[in-house]
Design an enzyme around this catalytic site. Sequence first.
Site, PDB file in Angstrom:
ATOM      1  N   ASP A  25       0.828  -1.213   0.000  1.00 15.43           N
ATOM      2  CA  ASP A  25       0.000   0.000   0.000  1.00 15.43           C
ATOM      3  C   ASP A  25       0.865   1.268   0.000  1.00 15.43           C
ATOM      4  O   ASP A  25       1.954   1.271   0.576  1.00 15.43           O
ATOM      5  CB  ASP A  25      -0.903  -0.012   1.238  1.00 15.43           C
ATOM      6  N   HIS A  42       2.208   3.216  -9.174  1.00 16.49           N
ATOM      7  CA  HIS A  42       2.049   1.768  -9.415  1.00 16.49           C
ATOM      8  C   HIS A  42       3.239   1.214 -10.193  1.00 16.49           C
ATOM      9  O   HIS A  42       3.690   0.096  -9.941  1.00 16.49           O
ATOM     10  CB  HIS A  42       0.739   1.482 -10.153  1.00 16.49           C
ATOM     11  N   LEU A 136      10.885 -20.628  -4.814  1.00 21.29           N
ATOM     12  CA  LEU A 136       9.871 -19.793  -4.157  1.00 21.29           C
ATOM     13  C   LEU A 136       8.475 -20.000  -4.753  1.00 21.29           C
ATOM     14  O   LEU A 136       8.301 -20.007  -5.970  1.00 21.29           O
ATOM     15  CB  LEU A 136      10.272 -18.316  -4.313  1.00 21.29           C
TER      16      LEU A 136
END
Length: 255
Positions: A25, A42, A136
């Site tokens: 955020d 973004h 991962l």
Amino acid sequence: MVAATDNTAEESTANQPRHIAIIMDGNGRWAKQRGLPRTAGHQAGFKVARNIVEAVGKRQIEALTLFAFSSENWKRPPTEVRLLLDLFMSALESEVDKLMANNVHMRFIGERSAFPEKLQKMMNRSEQRTAGNTGLKLAIAVNYGGRWDIVNAAKQIATAVKSGDMELDDITIESFHQHVSLADCGEPDMLIRTGGDKRVSNYLLWQLAYSELFFSDVLWPDFDEAALDESIVQFSGRQRRFGKTGEQLEGAKRA
Ligand code: FPP
């Protein structure tokens, strides 16, 4: 990993998290502070997401789940939604080769049928390509909502009961858990939320039941490896009791 079915084997003091979930955020505010459009925030946030995926992989953490687009984010201005979807598409075009090179297994959680068909195809294709990777486990939450996840699981179970494949008494926490997202990779040990707000925002509501929560004032585009390490160090110092007393856990450790 903390399984919903059995957390009794956990150490009282956790060391390194095995699964980290992040709410990224602060992109909009980061851009505003610089007099830039939100979309620039973004774009900067995407670069940081890429760095953090790499950093988490290097630290031998098993799983990372990033909240990239919530089911509520459709309410944003259409230009911002379009930019985010474009960003996902170009990320899929540019990043999948790198994920392959780094042995990362990527998948998406959330209701993907709402996305343009081209994007859905790219998502499916990138999942297929990375499915055999053993490093991962990266999950990207897109058009995801924790309540949606729980309702979706309830629907699957109701269907099984209706068709006779499951009895009512078979519905338990453990069997329910098998129907929510990420059932196969264990619950997040820690949730990091950047950007200063202290809420869960409909993220992984079922899966976060026993996660350690970390709230950072850093805006996501400023989050870096040092900030990641700082939260991991804090995590290491926390005692995870899972409903038990500290004394019980200390006693079990001595035994
Ligand atoms: C929240 O910041 C961030 C989002 C809704 C989008 C997150 C997307 C990225 C970081 C880029 C794409 C990532 C991947 C992995 C493909 P905000 O816009 O709510 O910020 P604000 O609270 O400051 O307005």
